[in-house]
Scaffold this motif. Structure first.
Motif, PDB file in Angstrom:
ATOM      1  N   LEU A 110       8.238   0.462  -8.108  1.00 47.10           N
ATOM      2  CA  LEU A 110       9.171  -0.438  -8.205  1.00 47.10           C
ATOM      3  C   LEU A 110       9.178  -1.441  -9.595  1.00 47.10           C
ATOM      4  N   ALA A 111       7.822  -1.595 -10.057  1.00 48.23           N
ATOM      5  CA  ALA A 111       7.511  -2.199 -11.159  1.00 48.23           C
ATOM      6  C   ALA A 111       7.453  -1.367 -12.307  1.00 48.23           C
ATOM      7  N   GLY A 112       7.781  -0.108 -12.132  1.00 45.01           N
ATOM      8  CA  GLY A 112       7.923   0.813 -13.320  1.00 45.01           C
ATOM      9  C   GLY A 112       6.524   1.349 -13.841  1.00 45.01           C
ATOM     10  N   ASN A 113       5.516   1.132 -13.195  1.00 46.64           N
ATOM     11  CA  ASN A 113       4.071   1.544 -13.591  1.00 46.64           C
ATOM     12  C   ASN A 113       3.836   2.979 -13.147  1.00 46.64           C
ATOM     13  N   ARG A 116       8.157   7.876  -9.387  1.00 43.30           N
ATOM     14  CA  ARG A 116       8.491   8.351  -7.849  1.00 43.30           C
ATOM     15  C   ARG A 116       7.858   9.815  -7.831  1.00 43.30           C
ATOM     16  N   GLU A 117       7.961  10.598  -8.638  1.00 48.13           N
ATOM     17  CA  GLU A 117       7.791  11.855  -8.655  1.00 48.13           C
ATOM     18  C   GLU A 117       6.149  11.991  -8.673  1.00 48.13           C
ATOM     19  N   GLU A 118       5.586  11.020  -9.031  1.00 50.23           N
ATOM     20  CA  GLU A 118       3.946  11.030  -8.959  1.00 50.23           C
ATOM     21  C   GLU A 118       3.297  10.768  -7.945  1.00 50.23           C
ATOM     22  N   VAL A 119       4.141  10.025  -7.189  1.00 53.11           N
ATOM     23  CA  VAL A 119       3.434   9.171  -5.703  1.00 53.11           C
ATOM     24  C   VAL A 119       2.561  10.287  -5.055  1.00 53.11           C
ATOM     25  N   LEU A 120       3.246  11.369  -4.580  1.00 53.17           N
ATOM     26  CA  LEU A 120       2.379  12.461  -3.567  1.00 53.17           C
ATOM     27  C   LEU A 120       1.171  12.912  -4.407  1.00 53.17           C
ATOM     28  N   ASP A 121       1.177  13.143  -5.600  1.00 51.95           N
ATOM     29  CA  ASP A 121       0.204  13.729  -6.432  1.00 51.95           C
ATOM     30  C   ASP A 121      -0.809  12.589  -6.359  1.00 51.95           C
TER      31      ASP A 121
END
Length: 145
Positions: A110-113, A116-121
């Protein structure tokens, strides 16, 4: 208690005992965040015992109880603000560390850091399943900040 470093300021952990909370203070931790609702599981110390152990160890203590279905934007924002405002290292815990890392990951997206596509990895690299964070982000996509 298993502690998993997330970044230079935050680590997530399994449920600590009161003795382990005392050791956190001796190791320079500034803030302990408890993400477990009281009474979630038999034998967990609970908020009052943890707060007392944290105070005795010189730690600030914050209770942000969440479950997967109850996790809100206010929980995410409160968690993120507490970590950022802490004057030193933070350990956040739940039963396994997953909910605590979920709060962090959602806040970072949400902060742009973090994408979304990086979350699982990212979770996989730490050995923590962040599929709940991905589902939350997908369900709340497009909501106002």
């Amino acid at each position: 208690m298993k502690i998993t470093p997330v970044d230079e300021k935050l680590s997530v952990a399994h449920q600590p005992s009161e003795a382990e909370i005392a050791a956190l203070g001796a190791n320079g931790v500034a803030l302990l965040i408890n993400n477990r609702p009281d009474g979630e599981e038999a034998g967990q110390p609970g908020t009052q015992a943890e707060a007392a152990a944290a105070k005795a160890a010189g730690l600030a203590y914050l209770h942000i109880p969440v479950t997967g279905p109850s996790l809100s934007r206010a929980d995410v924002d409160g968690f993120r603000e507490a970590v950022l405002a802490a004057p030193g290292p933070v350990v956040a815990h739940c039963r396994s560390g997953t909910r605590s890392l979920t709060l962090w990951a959602i806040g970072e997206v949400l902060a742009g850091n973090l994408g979304r596509e990086e979350v699982l990895d990212y979770g996989a690299r730490l050995g923590i399943d962040l599929s709940g964070a991905a589902r939350w982000l997908d369900a709340h996509a497009g909501e106002p900040a």
